[in-house]
Design an enzyme around this catalytic site. Structure first.
Site, PDB file in Angstrom:
ATOM      1  N   LYS A  77     -10.593  -4.962  -4.926  1.00 27.86           N
ATOM      2  CA  LYS A  77     -11.524  -3.872  -5.236  1.00 27.86           C
ATOM      3  C   LYS A  77     -10.840  -2.660  -5.842  1.00 27.86           C
ATOM      4  CE  LYS A  77     -14.182  -5.350  -1.399  1.00 27.86           C
ATOM      5  NZ  LYS A  77     -14.199  -5.373   0.037  1.00 27.86           N
ATOM      6  N   LYS A  96      -4.097 -11.082  -7.801  1.00 29.38           N
ATOM      7  CA  LYS A  96      -5.228 -11.029  -6.866  1.00 29.38           C
ATOM      8  C   LYS A  96      -6.357 -10.144  -7.381  1.00 29.38           C
ATOM      9  CE  LYS A  96      -6.371  -9.375  -2.304  1.00 29.38           C
ATOM     10  NZ  LYS A  96      -5.908  -8.770  -1.078  1.00 29.38           N
ATOM     11  N   LYS A 103       0.842  -1.209   0.000  1.00 32.31           N
ATOM     12  CA  LYS A 103       0.000   0.000   0.000  1.00 32.31           C
ATOM     13  C   LYS A 103       0.873   1.253   0.000  1.00 32.31           C
ATOM     14  CE  LYS A 103      -4.088  -1.814  -0.004  1.00 32.31           C
ATOM     15  NZ  LYS A 103      -4.538  -2.827   0.915  1.00 32.31           N
TER      16      LYS A 103
HETATM   17  P1  TYM Z   1     -10.869  -7.569   2.544  1.00 30.24           P
HETATM   18  O1  TYM Z   1     -12.011  -6.650   2.752  1.00 30.24           O
HETATM   19  O2  TYM Z   1      -9.766  -7.136   1.631  1.00 30.24           O
HETATM   20  O3  TYM Z   1     -11.384  -8.956   2.014  1.00 30.24           O
HETATM   21  C1  TYM Z   1     -12.427  -9.662   2.685  1.00 30.24           C
HETATM   22  C2  TYM Z   1     -12.189 -11.147   2.625  1.00 30.24           C
HETATM   23  O4  TYM Z   1     -12.081 -11.565   1.267  1.00 30.24           O
HETATM   24  C3  TYM Z   1     -10.867 -12.261   1.068  1.00 30.24           C
HETATM   25  N1  TYM Z   1     -10.335 -11.893  -0.274  1.00 30.24           N
HETATM   26  C4  TYM Z   1      -9.892 -12.790  -1.145  1.00 30.24           C
HETATM   27  N2  TYM Z   1      -9.804 -14.134  -1.071  1.00 30.24           N
HETATM   28  C5  TYM Z   1      -9.347 -14.784  -2.172  1.00 30.24           C
HETATM   29  N3  TYM Z   1      -8.965 -14.157  -3.310  1.00 30.24           N
HETATM   30  C6  TYM Z   1      -9.028 -12.792  -3.415  1.00 30.24           C
HETATM   31  N4  TYM Z   1      -8.679 -12.200  -4.554  1.00 30.24           N
HETATM   32  C7  TYM Z   1      -9.501 -12.051  -2.298  1.00 30.24           C
HETATM   33  N5  TYM Z   1      -9.716 -10.733  -2.049  1.00 30.24           N
HETATM   34  C8  TYM Z   1     -10.216 -10.656  -0.800  1.00 30.24           C
HETATM   35  C9  TYM Z   1      -9.925 -11.784   2.167  1.00 30.24           C
HETATM   36  O5  TYM Z   1      -8.971 -12.770   2.475  1.00 30.24           O
HETATM   37  C10 TYM Z   1     -10.869 -11.576   3.309  1.00 30.24           C
HETATM   38  O6  TYM Z   1     -11.118 -12.806   3.969  1.00 30.24           O
HETATM   39  N6  TYM Z   1      -8.189  -7.055   6.703  1.00 30.24           N
HETATM   40  C11 TYM Z   1      -9.353  -7.709   6.142  1.00 30.24           C
HETATM   41  C12 TYM Z   1     -10.642  -7.379   6.867  1.00 30.24           C
HETATM   42  C13 TYM Z   1     -10.598  -7.650   8.311  1.00 30.24           C
HETATM   43  C14 TYM Z   1     -10.615  -8.921   8.947  1.00 30.24           C
HETATM   44  C15 TYM Z   1     -10.537  -8.680  10.329  1.00 30.24           C
HETATM   45  C16 TYM Z   1     -10.687 -10.223   8.463  1.00 30.24           C
HETATM   46  C17 TYM Z   1     -10.510  -6.716   9.286  1.00 30.24           C
HETATM   47  N7  TYM Z   1     -10.456  -7.328  10.490  1.00 30.24           N
HETATM   48  C18 TYM Z   1     -10.522  -9.719  11.256  1.00 30.24           C
HETATM   49  C19 TYM Z   1     -10.682 -11.265   9.393  1.00 30.24           C
HETATM   50  C20 TYM Z   1     -10.589 -11.005  10.763  1.00 30.24           C
HETATM   51  C21 TYM Z   1      -9.469  -7.265   4.711  1.00 30.24           C
HETATM   52  O7  TYM Z   1      -8.956  -6.249   4.302  1.00 30.24           O
HETATM   53  O8  TYM Z   1     -10.263  -8.047   3.943  1.00 30.24           O
END
Ligand code: TYM
Length: 332
Positions: A198, A195, A111
């Site tokens: 968004k 990957k 980032k």
């Molecule tokens: P975020 O919002 O980026 O993504 C949400 C969930 O989707 C999964 N994910 C993916 N899995 C496979 N392939 C991809 N291309 C892909 N893009 C996203 C992510 O692994 C995630 O499970 N930091 C986290 C949010 C968060 C969180 C937490 C998760 C905040 N606190 C506590 C678990 C526990 C995040 O940015 O996810």
């Protein structure tokens, strides 16, 4: 019964990566465990979302959670910013998180490279907030995609360090939830990137209309075709196969694997058509449910209200224990 927790940032609509990386496992887990699923709106602040959009996005993701099949009778669904206990525990845990380890986090480095004008403190301590989310409910399992593995490892480090520092066995060591190695999946982007994300404009969203899905898949990056029999696939083609494996029947995947291995040319059009068809088959009922739920503000308010009560009850118990362990005493 185990405690399971996971979250998603409301930075736009859910895409296939979120669906296969997170949602599919949430659905299995709500049937067997005590689950907390939440919308990580504080986490989304690192990129300074437009205040007019924040609530719209939170409501959108909540509708998508419900449309995918998360059941508020079975799991606790809540919004992170409605649970102030998380902010206090985050402050306390920050005292045990060190600059060196935070600067080394892959997501931070990525980032910071992508956006050098916005390397804010929230971005640096993002893993501490995520650890707080997990530890405040003392979760055993965290169903996430492969991209979050390092954050989980850091959570275990923070938990172990806290236990060691205060001579307690208070926090459990949470693990990423994996049914089999294949469940810790990473859905790639349509642009040949590793990957689907968004912010990268390479996504298929659950809410995309069929025409849009077709158009996106049609313009996905490909090469000129196999150069011989049984050659390794270049990344952009492997990416399409990874999505195909997630959405299509095994015999469909096998058909295209055989075509690739034969070295034959000119079947990418058919592959993309099939892929679009199978994605649309998966997303159409979900899209229809999202559109129904997202305008039902009364129903959404009821769900957030009852989820908040359950999440705060549990979180305040942890916070009380942590305060005590750290030496805070009440004056009354
Ligand atoms: P975020 O919002 O980026 O993504 C949400 C969930 O989707 C999964 N994910 C993916 N899995 C496979 N392939 C991809 N291309 C892909 N893009 C996203 C992510 O692994 C995630 O499970 N930091 C986290 C949010 C968060 C969180 C937490 C998760 C905040 N606190 C506590 C678990 C526990 C995040 O940015 O996810």
């Amino acid at each position: 019964m185990k405690t399971v927790l996971s979250g998603i940032r409301p930075t736009g609509n859910l895409h296939l990566g979120n669906y296969f990386g997170a949602m599919v496992n949430f659905l299995k887990m709500q049937e067997i465990h005590r689950c907390f699923f939440f919308i990580a709106d504080w986490h989304s602040l690192t990129t300074h979302p437009d205040p007019k959009m924040l609530h719209v996005n939170v409501t959108g993701v909540l509708s998508e959670y419900l449309a995918c099949g998360l059941d508020p009778q079975k799991a606790t669904l809540y919004v992170q910013s409605e649970v102030p206990e998380i902010a206090e525990l985050y402050l306390l845990l920050n005292m045990h998180a060190y600059l060196g380890e935070l600067e080394k986090t892959v997501s931070f480095k990525e980032k910071a490279r992508q956006n050098p004008q916005n390397i804010n403190a929230g971005l640096l301590t993002y893993p501490v907030l995520m650890a707080t989310d997990i530890l405040i409910h003392n979760a055993d399992f965290v169903p996430v995609g492969k991209d979050q593995e390092q954050h989980l490892e850091m959570t275990r480090n923070f938990a172990a360090r806290f236990n060691y520092k205060y001579g307690v066995e208070y926090f459990k060591m949470p693990t990423a939830y994996i049914y089999g190695e294949k469940d810790l999946i990473k859905i790639p982007g349509l642009d040949g990137s590793r990957k689907m994300g968004k912010s990268d404009g390479n996504c298929i969203y659950l809410i995309d209309e069929p025409k849009i899905v077709e158009k996106k898949i049609k313009s996905a990056l490909t090469d000129n075709g196999p150069t011989g029999e049984n050659t390794p696939k270049p990344e952009c083609i492997e990416n399409l196969f990874t999505i195909l494996r997630a959405v299509s029947e095994p015999e469909v995947v096998k058909h295209y694997e055989t075509l690739w291995d034969s070295g034959e040319q000119r079947w990418y059009g058919s592959l993309k058509k099939q892929l679009a068809e199978d994605v649309i088959k998966l997303t159409t009922p979900i899209r229809e449910r999202i559109n129904n739920i997202k305008n039902d503000t009364k129903y959404l308010a009821e769900i957030v209200e009852s989820g908040t009560v359950k999440a705060r009850t549990n979180a305040s118990k942890t916070l009380k224990d942590v305060r005590e362990i750290m030496g805070f005493k009440s004056f009354s």
